[in-house]
Each structure stands twice: as structure tokens, then as C-alpha cells.
Design a protein around this motif. Structure first.
Motif, PDB file in Angstrom:
ATOM      1  N   ALA A 271     -15.303  22.206 -56.755  1.00 13.27           N
ATOM      2  CA  ALA A 271     -15.781  21.135 -57.638  1.00 13.27           C
ATOM      3  C   ALA A 271     -16.752  21.635 -58.705  1.00 13.27           C
ATOM      4  O   ALA A 271     -16.862  21.025 -59.774  1.00 13.27           O
ATOM      5  N   TRP A 272     -17.452  22.731 -58.431  1.00 16.57           N
ATOM      6  CA  TRP A 272     -18.511  23.193 -59.332  1.00 16.57           C
ATOM      7  C   TRP A 272     -18.041  23.428 -60.766  1.00 16.57           C
ATOM      8  O   TRP A 272     -18.731  23.001 -61.712  1.00 16.57           O
ATOM      9  N   PRO A 273     -16.900  24.071 -61.028  1.00 14.39           N
ATOM     10  CA  PRO A 273     -16.500  24.289 -62.427  1.00 14.39           C
ATOM     11  C   PRO A 273     -16.360  22.995 -63.227  1.00 14.39           C
ATOM     12  O   PRO A 273     -16.606  22.989 -64.434  1.00 14.39           O
ATOM     13  N   ARG A 274     -15.982  21.906 -62.563  1.00 13.41           N
ATOM     14  CA  ARG A 274     -15.795  20.626 -63.251  1.00 13.41           C
ATOM     15  C   ARG A 274     -17.092  19.839 -63.389  1.00 13.41           C
ATOM     16  O   ARG A 274     -17.167  18.917 -64.195  1.00 13.41           O
ATOM     17  N   LEU A 275     -18.090  20.187 -62.599  1.00 14.20           N
ATOM     18  CA  LEU A 275     -19.326  19.400 -62.562  1.00 14.20           C
ATOM     19  C   LEU A 275     -20.552  20.230 -62.928  1.00 14.20           C
ATOM     20  O   LEU A 275     -21.684  19.841 -62.622  1.00 14.20           O
ATOM     21  N   ARG A 276     -20.369  21.345 -63.599  1.00 16.38           N
ATOM     22  CA  ARG A 276     -21.486  22.235 -63.903  1.00 16.38           C
ATOM     23  C   ARG A 276     -22.562  21.556 -64.739  1.00 16.38           C
ATOM     24  O   ARG A 276     -23.754  21.856 -64.595  1.00 16.38           O
ATOM     25  N   ALA A 277     -22.155  20.624 -65.611  1.00 12.20           N
ATOM     26  CA  ALA A 277     -23.142  19.949 -66.447  1.00 12.20           C
ATOM     27  C   ALA A 277     -24.110  19.108 -65.623  1.00 12.20           C
ATOM     28  O   ALA A 277     -25.235  18.829 -66.053  1.00 12.20           O
ATOM     29  N   ASP A 278     -23.673  18.711 -64.419  1.00 13.80           N
ATOM     30  CA  ASP A 278     -24.514  17.878 -63.562  1.00 13.80           C
ATOM     31  C   ASP A 278     -25.542  18.702 -62.791  1.00 13.80           C
ATOM     32  O   ASP A 278     -26.561  18.178 -62.347  1.00 13.80           O
ATOM     33  N   VAL A 279     -25.266  19.993 -62.623  1.00 13.72           N
ATOM     34  CA  VAL A 279     -26.174  20.876 -61.880  1.00 13.72           C
ATOM     35  C   VAL A 279     -26.451  22.121 -62.727  1.00 13.72           C
ATOM     36  O   VAL A 279     -26.018  23.227 -62.405  1.00 13.72           O
ATOM     37  N   PRO A 280     -27.196  21.952 -63.829  1.00 17.60           N
ATOM     38  CA  PRO A 280     -27.388  23.071 -64.761  1.00 17.60           C
ATOM     39  C   PRO A 280     -28.119  24.262 -64.164  1.00 17.60           C
ATOM     40  O   PRO A 280     -28.051  25.370 -64.693  1.00 17.60           O
ATOM     41  N   SER A 281     -28.817  24.048 -63.047  1.00 17.71           N
ATOM     42  CA  SER A 281     -29.560  25.166 -62.448  1.00 17.71           C
ATOM     43  C   SER A 281     -28.645  26.121 -61.689  1.00 17.71           C
ATOM     44  O   SER A 281     -29.078  27.234 -61.338  1.00 17.71           O
ATOM     45  N   LEU A 282     -27.404  25.723 -61.417  1.00 17.55           N
ATOM     46  CA  LEU A 282     -26.479  26.612 -60.714  1.00 17.55           C
ATOM     47  C   LEU A 282     -25.743  27.479 -61.722  1.00 17.55           C
ATOM     48  O   LEU A 282     -24.902  26.997 -62.473  1.00 17.55           O
ATOM     49  N   ARG A 283     -26.039  28.760 -61.715  1.00 16.73           N
ATOM     50  CA  ARG A 283     -25.506  29.687 -62.710  1.00 16.73           C
ATOM     51  C   ARG A 283     -24.367  30.546 -62.166  1.00 16.73           C
ATOM     52  O   ARG A 283     -23.839  31.393 -62.888  1.00 16.73           O
ATOM     53  N   LYS A 284     -24.016  30.336 -60.899  1.00 20.74           N
ATOM     54  CA  LYS A 284     -22.908  31.075 -60.301  1.00 20.74           C
ATOM     55  C   LYS A 284     -22.302  30.205 -59.209  1.00 20.74           C
ATOM     56  O   LYS A 284     -22.884  29.169 -58.841  1.00 20.74           O
ATOM     57  N   PRO A 285     -21.142  30.548 -58.694  1.00 13.81           N
ATOM     58  CA  PRO A 285     -20.499  29.717 -57.678  1.00 13.81           C
ATOM     59  C   PRO A 285     -21.443  29.414 -56.511  1.00 13.81           C
ATOM     60  O   PRO A 285     -22.178  30.299 -56.043  1.00 13.81           O
ATOM     61  N   PRO A 286     -21.444  28.171 -56.024  1.00 10.70           N
ATOM     62  CA  PRO A 286     -22.364  27.787 -54.941  1.00 10.70           C
ATOM     63  C   PRO A 286     -22.289  28.682 -53.721  1.00 10.70           C
ATOM     64  O   PRO A 286     -23.315  28.974 -53.100  1.00 10.70           O
ATOM     65  N   SER A 287     -21.094  29.147 -53.359  1.00  9.49           N
ATOM     66  CA  SER A 287     -20.967  29.972 -52.159  1.00  9.49           C
ATOM     67  C   SER A 287     -21.776  31.266 -52.277  1.00  9.49           C
ATOM     68  O   SER A 287     -22.252  31.798 -51.262  1.00  9.49           O
ATOM     69  N   GLU A 288     -21.950  31.764 -53.484  1.00 11.95           N
ATOM     70  CA  GLU A 288     -22.729  32.990 -53.651  1.00 11.95           C
ATOM     71  C   GLU A 288     -24.192  32.752 -53.294  1.00 11.95           C
ATOM     72  O   GLU A 288     -24.839  33.600 -52.649  1.00 11.95           O
ATOM     73  N   TYR A 289     -24.739  31.614 -53.717  1.00 15.20           N
ATOM     74  CA  TYR A 289     -26.119  31.289 -53.338  1.00 15.20           C
ATOM     75  C   TYR A 289     -26.254  31.178 -51.826  1.00 15.20           C
ATOM     76  O   TYR A 289     -27.207  31.704 -51.225  1.00 15.20           O
ATOM     77  N   LEU A 290     -25.311  30.457 -51.200  1.00 19.83           N
ATOM     78  CA  LEU A 290     -25.416  30.221 -49.766  1.00 19.83           C
ATOM     79  C   LEU A 290     -25.312  31.518 -48.984  1.00 19.83           C
ATOM     80  O   LEU A 290     -26.035  31.713 -48.003  1.00 19.83           O
TER      81      LEU A 290
END
Length: 372
Positions: A271-290
Motif C-alpha cells: 500500500a505504501w507506494p500509493r499512499l506515500r503522500a499520507d506518510v511523508p516521513s517514510l522515505r523507504k519501504p515500511p518493511s525496511e524500517y521494521l
């Protein structure tokens, strides 16, 4: 893997060779009189008159099994399980040859939600009790720092106060707070943890434990809901930008299961590529942070009838080097260090049982083959 040891179980595992064992979830409980003696007159009076805001698990509905404890963990001299260091040494540390144990005082969840100054006093008293009565006489133990969670400025002060004591190896956080723990109001806690070089241990519990479909009617609902709360916490930390703001912060998910992480990462990354504008602080795929910020403890790990299914789930997650053994002593669903390794994939057992925790906490590992 769940085990309730009977009286007369085998004796201490002294002289036994093997890899390092670290138990990352042991629950001590400070007697009320010991805490009261460490409070000032003002806060002692409040303790006597008003008690605490959040009830302990045996006190709220639905009632937990055996008040939440092993039947044999009640001290003969009185008190509740986890209040007698000698019994913990006998039933856990000596019985299983534990090299290091990490204390998680669940009273910290209760104390962290009180009136700010009162909360800070209670947490300070609890940490002092842990240092005096457990860490000093038992060098195998380390502890979490209990903090006034809902007063982040005072929480940061308590973290800083314990920063020079290496026996306090992590900061304790509940999964349920007055708002999501990714909120900026809690960021002073994470900043202080990073400055002190401590991970944050998020343990199931706190003020609000049943978000979503309302309060449960049955203990079965309560018992298996922990993973949902942990997933909500992790997602909130991620989306609020905590991991981007604090790139070195490490968060341990304690007593919330593990295998839910794989489908959560799949859904977030899709979902992140389609909703990136909603979470501007995420600069890479969420799984990488986790994968960079999360650690997990094993109790209560999901237990399929076929252990190969668990191995497959862990392969999808790809974080076996960030999973750590936990017994959850003295709770009724205690996991025995003797039985637990059989469930884990063979190539991950040594890491899960101790090496991963030694790496995270900076604990000394045993020399291979040396007697315990």
C-alpha cells in the motif's frame, strides 16, 4: 512448549555444557510495603488512600487463569509470585542454568499512568527496589527501567538517572497508552532512550488493551489478542515517523507473538507506494524500517502442530537473528528453556536462546563447551 513444572522437578542444571541462555522476560513484583518505604510522605499518603489507577491483571475482567501465575510459584512465606528472589533463583535461574535474565516489572505499566509527580515517584521507588533487592544480590539479572509513561518529560529524567547503571538494559513501555505511542508527545522517551544507549521494550499491557471490537467477554479472547495490540503499536510508531526521527532506536516486542509481522509487512509495502503522500516521513519501504528497528521475544510464540510451519513463517519475516528467548516466569503459560528450543529452526536455536540477546544488550556469552 507451555509447561507448568510440578513440585519435585529436576534439580539445577549445574555442570551442564551448552550455549548461552538468556531469559528476556522475567516478572518481579515488589511488595507494597517495600515500595511504600521508598516513597516520600506525600506520595506514601496518596498510595495508602487512592492506590493506583490501572488494576493488575488478576483484578480486571475477564479473570486470568490462576490469577495469571504458575501454581507452584506462590512463595510459602506469603506474597505473590515474583516477589521472592530465592524462589525465582530456585525455579528458573538455577533449575535451567540461565546465564542472564532480564526483569520486566509489570507494576511499571500501572505506575506509568498515574498523576505525573506521583507516577515518577512510584517508578523511581520501583527501580530502586529492583536495584537494591534483585540486581545487587543476583548478578545474573538485568532490569528494565520503569518510567512515568504518560509524563514523557519526567520519563526522560528517570531514564537519564539510570543511564550510568549498566544493570538497567532497556526502557519499559506498555502497548496501551492514552494515545498511540508514535505520537510526538512521547518522543522525549525515545530521545532519552537513544541518548542512554538503551532499547525500548514494549510489553503487552497498559491502560487500553482492547482497541477495535470492544472489551472481550472471555479470557481466550484476552489471551490471544496480544499480537493485535503489538501490531497496532508497531504500525503507529512506523507511520508517525518515529523510526525516521530516531534512526538508532531499537524496539523489542515482548509477549505479543511474532508471525503476524510477515503479512503486516506485505500489506504495508503493497500500500505504501500509493499512499506515500499520507506518510511523508517514510522515505523507504515500511518493511525496511521494521527489519532495522524491531526485535521479538518468544513467549507466547505461535505454536502450529507442525513446527515446519513456524519455520516457514520465520523465513518470510527474515529476522531470526532478532528473536530472543523468553520464559514469561512466573506466569501460568511459562515456557520451559528445556522444551522451547525444539520448536525453533535448528540453525536459529543458539541465537534465539541467548546469542541474539547478548548482542543486543552487550551481555557476555559463555565460552562454548564450558560447564554451566
Amino acid at each position: 512448549m507451555t509447561s507448568t513444572l510440578p513440585t519435585g522437578a529436576p534439580g539445577p542444571a549445574t555442570g551442564r555444557a551448552g550455549a548461552t541462555i538468556v531469559d528476556t522476560d522475567i516478572h518481579p513484583s515488589a511488595p507494597a510495603a517495600d515500595l511504600k518505604a521508598r516513597l516520600s510522605g506525600e506520595h506514601r499518603e496518596r498510595w495508602e488512600v487512592f492506590g493506583s489507577r490501572v488494576p493488575n491483571p488478576p483484578e480486571f475482567y475477564p479473570r486470568v487463569r490462576n490469577a495469571g501465575f504458575r501454581l507452584d510459584a506462590w512463595p510459602e512465606a506469603g506474597g505473590i509470585p515474583g516477589s521472592d528472589l530465592g524462589l525465582v533463583q530456585e525455579q528458573l535461574l538455577d533449575e535451567f542454568g540461565i546465564d542472564h535474565g532480564v526483569l520486566i516489572p509489570l507494576q511499571g505499566h500501572t505506575f506509568g499512568a498515574e498523576e505525573p509527580r506521583y507516577s515518577a515517584a512510584l517508578c523511581r521507588a520501583l527501580n530502586d527496589w529492583l536495584a537494591d533487592e534483585w540486581l545487587t544480590p543476583e548478578p545474573r539479572l538485568r532490569s528494565s527501567i520503569a518510567i512515568p509513561t504518560e509524563a514523557p518529560d519526567l520519563a526522560a529524567e528517570e531514564i537519564a538517572r539510570r543511564a550510568d547503571d549498566p544493570r538497567f538494559v532497556q526502557v519499559l513501555l506498555p502497548t496501551g497508552g492514552e494515545t498511540g505511542f508514535g505520537s510526538r508527545r512521547y518522543w522525549p522517551i525515545y530521545r532519552a532512550a537513544v541518548e542512554a544507549g538503551r532499547p525500548v521494550a514494549a510489553h503487552t499491557g497498559g491502560i487500553e488493551q482492547h482497541r477495535g471490537a470492544g472489551w472481550p467477554s472471555f479470557y481466550l479472547e484476552e489471551h490471544v489478542w496480544n499480537g493485535n495490540m503489538m501490531a497496532a503499536l508497531v504500525t503507529n510508531l512506523l507511520c508517525e515517523g518515529v523510526f525516521e526521527e530516531f534512526p538508532s532506536l531499537q524496539v523489542i516486542c515482548v509477549e505479543g507473538g511474532i508471525v503476524w509481522l510477515a503479512p503486516l509487512m506485505w500489506a504495508l509495502d503493497e500500500a505504501w507506494p500509493r499512499l506515500r503522500a499520507d506518510v511523508p516521513s517514510l522515505r523507504k519501504p515500511p518493511s525496511e524500517y521494521l527489519r532495522e528497528h524491531l526485535w521479538f521475544t518468544t513467549q507466547p510464540i505461535e505454536e502450529p502442530e507442525d513446527p515446519r510451519h513456524l519455520a516457514t513463517a520465520l523465513e518470510h519475516i527474515g529476522m531470526s537473528d532478532r528473536i530472543m528467548f523468553a520464559s514469561d516466569y512466573p506466569h501460568w503459560d511459562f515456557d520451559s528453556p528445556r522444551l522451547a528450543p525444539r520448536l525453533f529452526p535448528a540453525d536459529a536455536r543458539e541465537g534465539i536462546m541467548g546469542a541474539n540477546a547478548c548482542r543486543l544488550y552487550g551481555l557476555p556469552a559463555r565460552v562454548s563447551g564450558a560447564p554451566r
